[in-house]
Design a protein around this motif. Sequence first.
Motif, mmCIF file in Angstrom:
data_model
loop_
_atom_site.group_PDB
_atom_site.id
_atom_site.type_symbol
_atom_site.label_atom_id
_atom_site.label_comp_id
_atom_site.label_asym_id
_atom_site.label_seq_id
_atom_site.Cartn_x
_atom_site.Cartn_y
_atom_site.Cartn_z
ATOM 1 N N GLN A 194 -5.526 -0.624 2.049
ATOM 2 C CA GLN A 194 -5.485 -1.821 3.240
ATOM 3 C C GLN A 194 -7.061 -1.649 3.883
ATOM 4 O O GLN A 194 -7.569 -2.797 4.083
ATOM 5 N N PHE A 195 -7.408 -0.652 4.164
ATOM 6 C CA PHE A 195 -8.576 -0.367 4.909
ATOM 7 C C PHE A 195 -9.746 -0.735 4.041
ATOM 8 O O PHE A 195 -10.655 -1.283 4.737
ATOM 9 N N LEU A 196 -9.741 -0.101 2.904
ATOM 10 C CA LEU A 196 -10.814 -0.564 2.038
ATOM 11 C C LEU A 196 -10.956 -2.100 1.754
ATOM 12 O O LEU A 196 -12.184 -2.861 1.504
ATOM 13 N N LEU A 197 -9.746 -2.665 1.796
ATOM 14 C CA LEU A 197 -9.629 -4.393 1.755
ATOM 15 C C LEU A 197 -10.323 -4.872 2.922
ATOM 16 O O LEU A 197 -11.248 -5.691 2.729
ATOM 17 N N THR A 198 -10.090 -4.395 4.027
ATOM 18 C CA THR A 198 -10.576 -4.864 5.137
ATOM 19 C C THR A 198 -12.264 -4.651 5.332
ATOM 20 O O THR A 198 -12.711 -5.515 5.687
ATOM 21 N N GLN A 199 -12.655 -3.535 4.815
ATOM 22 C CA GLN A 199 -14.123 -3.222 4.867
ATOM 23 C C GLN A 199 -14.804 -4.056 3.696
ATOM 24 O O GLN A 199 -15.967 -4.439 3.879
ATOM 25 N N SER A 200 -14.132 -4.461 2.772
ATOM 26 C CA SER A 200 -14.733 -5.451 1.781
ATOM 27 C C SER A 200 -15.138 -6.868 2.616
ATOM 28 O O SER A 200 -15.779 -7.606 1.906
ATOM 29 N N TRP A 201 -14.383 -7.133 3.464
ATOM 30 C CA TRP A 201 -14.625 -8.486 4.243
ATOM 31 C C TRP A 201 -15.957 -8.600 4.476
ATOM 32 O O TRP A 201 -16.518 -9.875 4.135
ATOM 33 N N GLY B 12 1.120 5.404 14.418
ATOM 34 C CA GLY B 12 1.413 3.944 14.541
ATOM 35 C C GLY B 12 1.054 3.152 15.856
ATOM 36 O O GLY B 12 0.276 2.161 15.682
ATOM 37 N N LEU B 13 1.127 3.764 17.036
ATOM 38 C CA LEU B 13 0.561 3.265 18.052
ATOM 39 C C LEU B 13 -0.925 3.204 18.214
ATOM 40 O O LEU B 13 -1.521 2.306 18.517
ATOM 41 N N LEU B 14 -1.509 4.088 17.710
ATOM 42 C CA LEU B 14 -2.933 4.449 17.422
ATOM 43 C C LEU B 14 -3.660 3.065 16.581
ATOM 44 O O LEU B 14 -4.979 2.570 16.759
ATOM 45 N N LEU B 15 -2.814 2.703 15.737
ATOM 46 C CA LEU B 15 -3.407 1.355 14.744
ATOM 47 C C LEU B 15 -3.025 0.081 15.556
ATOM 48 O O LEU B 15 -3.436 -0.958 14.725
ATOM 49 N N LEU B 16 -2.376 0.086 16.384
ATOM 50 C CA LEU B 16 -2.058 -1.438 17.047
ATOM 51 C C LEU B 16 -3.123 -2.072 17.369
ATOM 52 O O LEU B 16 -3.466 -3.378 17.125
ATOM 53 N N PRO B 17 -4.294 -1.377 18.129
ATOM 54 C CA PRO B 17 -5.711 -2.085 18.262
ATOM 55 C C PRO B 17 -6.067 -2.424 17.064
ATOM 56 O O PRO B 17 -6.843 -3.711 17.094
ATOM 57 N N TYR B 18 -6.317 -1.772 15.953
ATOM 58 C CA TYR B 18 -6.704 -2.256 14.717
ATOM 59 C C TYR B 18 -5.977 -3.511 14.354
ATOM 60 O O TYR B 18 -6.794 -4.328 13.652
ATOM 61 N N LEU B 19 -4.809 -3.719 14.252
ATOM 62 C CA LEU B 19 -3.903 -4.752 13.947
ATOM 63 C C LEU B 19 -4.368 -5.887 14.947
ATOM 64 O O LEU B 19 -4.509 -7.140 14.243
ATOM 65 N N GLY C 177 7.667 10.009 3.043
ATOM 66 C CA GLY C 177 6.913 8.822 3.110
ATOM 67 C C GLY C 177 5.222 8.998 3.451
ATOM 68 O O GLY C 177 4.503 8.075 3.566
ATOM 69 N N ARG C 178 4.929 10.401 3.497
ATOM 70 C CA ARG C 178 3.462 10.840 4.149
ATOM 71 C C ARG C 178 2.490 10.109 3.110
ATOM 72 O O ARG C 178 1.646 9.471 3.494
ATOM 73 N N GLY C 179 2.873 10.418 1.704
ATOM 74 C CA GLY C 179 1.823 9.971 0.713
ATOM 75 C C GLY C 179 1.704 8.545 0.436
ATOM 76 O O GLY C 179 0.489 8.042 0.336
ATOM 77 N N LEU C 180 2.961 7.761 0.563
ATOM 78 C CA LEU C 180 2.808 6.295 0.694
ATOM 79 C C LEU C 180 2.118 5.832 1.671
ATOM 80 O O LEU C 180 1.394 4.965 1.373
ATOM 81 N N ALA C 181 2.358 6.234 2.906
ATOM 82 C CA ALA C 181 1.744 5.945 4.064
ATOM 83 C C ALA C 181 0.401 5.890 4.009
ATOM 84 O O ALA C 181 -0.353 4.881 4.178
ATOM 85 N N SER D 110 -5.718 -8.494 3.992
ATOM 86 C CA SER D 110 -5.610 -7.230 4.591
ATOM 87 C C SER D 110 -4.672 -7.108 5.873
ATOM 88 O O SER D 110 -4.121 -6.120 5.912
ATOM 89 N N GLY D 111 -4.720 -8.395 6.616
ATOM 90 C CA GLY D 111 -3.510 -8.157 7.627
ATOM 91 C C GLY D 111 -2.185 -7.983 7.138
ATOM 92 O O GLY D 111 -1.260 -7.285 7.388
ATOM 93 N N ALA D 112 -1.832 -8.609 6.035
ATOM 94 C CA ALA D 112 -0.456 -8.527 5.505
ATOM 95 C C ALA D 112 -0.190 -6.860 4.854
ATOM 96 O O ALA D 112 0.848 -6.541 5.151
ATOM 97 N N LEU D 113 -1.321 -6.669 4.494
ATOM 98 C CA LEU D 113 -0.946 -5.108 3.856
ATOM 99 C C LEU D 113 -1.120 -3.978 5.201
ATOM 100 O O LEU D 113 -0.129 -3.133 5.075
ATOM 101 N N LEU D 114 -1.577 -4.258 6.063
ATOM 102 C CA LEU D 114 -1.596 -3.711 7.525
ATOM 103 C C LEU D 114 -0.187 -3.829 7.794
ATOM 104 O O LEU D 114 0.425 -2.738 8.327
ATOM 105 N N LEU D 115 0.214 -4.803 7.920
ATOM 106 C CA LEU D 115 1.808 -5.001 8.523
ATOM 107 C C LEU D 115 2.725 -4.240 7.703
ATOM 108 O O LEU D 115 3.726 -4.097 7.982
ATOM 109 N N LEU D 116 2.466 -4.188 6.179
ATOM 110 C CA LEU D 116 3.477 -3.213 5.207
ATOM 111 C C LEU D 116 2.974 -1.822 5.506
ATOM 112 O O LEU D 116 3.938 -1.200 5.594
ATOM 113 N N ALA D 117 1.588 -1.567 6.073
ATOM 114 C CA ALA D 117 1.443 -0.095 6.033
ATOM 115 C C ALA D 117 1.910 0.438 7.294
ATOM 116 O O ALA D 117 2.263 1.652 7.603
ATOM 117 N N LEU D 118 1.915 -0.277 8.404
ATOM 118 C CA LEU D 118 2.248 0.058 9.786
ATOM 119 C C LEU D 118 3.462 0.683 9.899
ATOM 120 O O LEU D 118 3.720 1.988 10.665
#
Length: 182
Positions: free
Chosen positions: A95-102, A141-148, A84-88, A122-130
Motif C-alpha cells: 500500500q505504501f509503495l502504491l501511495t508513493q507511486s502517485w 493503528g492509531l499512528l496510521l490514522l493521520p495517514y489515512l 498476522g505480523r507478517g501479513l500486516a 491506495s486508500g482501499a489497500l490502506l483500509l484493508l491494512a489498517l
Amino acid sequence: MNVLASPAQLRASFLRWALFMVPLVLLVGIAAGQLGSPDTTWFAGLEKPAIYPPPVTFGIVWFVLFVLIGLAMAKVASAWGAAGRGLALGLFAVQFLLTQSWTAVFFGMQDMVAALYVIGASGALLLLALPLVWRVRRVAGLLLLPYLAWVCFAGALNYAFIVANPDGGNRDADGAETRVAL
C-alpha cells in the motif's frame, strides 16, 4: 519452551526497528519525490482548486506522516510472534509503495485521472491494512490514522484538480502553448 521478553528487551527491540523503519520510510518518500515534482510548467499552468493548501504544507505534512508511519511499522515489526505480523507488514508495504507511486503518475506522467485511480486503490489497500496493523499493535493503528486522513484528502484534492482542469492541462514537453486565432 516459551520465554517472554522483559519490558527492557521489548523497548530495545522497538528502538532498533524504529531506527531502521523511520529512515527507510523517509528514504522511500524522498525517492518517490524524485519521480515527479510540482515544479513543472504543466502544474504551474493548472487551475488550483479552492482546497489546495499552500505548497509548503505538503513537505511538512509528509515529513510528519513518514515519521508516524515509520514508528507504526516499527511497533508492528517489533511484535515478534504476534499473529498476522507478517501479513500486516507486507500489505502495508504494498500500500505504501502504491501511495508513493502517485507522485510519478500525477506529476511525472501528468495524468490526473490515472493518479486518481492510484490514490483510490491506495486508500482501499490502506483500509484493508489498517485492521491488520491494529490487531498486531493498537498504537500502530492509531499512528496510521493521520495517514489515512491525508490519503483521503489527497484523493479529494486530486479529484478537485480534475474538475478544475477538465482538459488535463497543457502537456507539451517544453511547456509551450500554441494558440491559433481565426
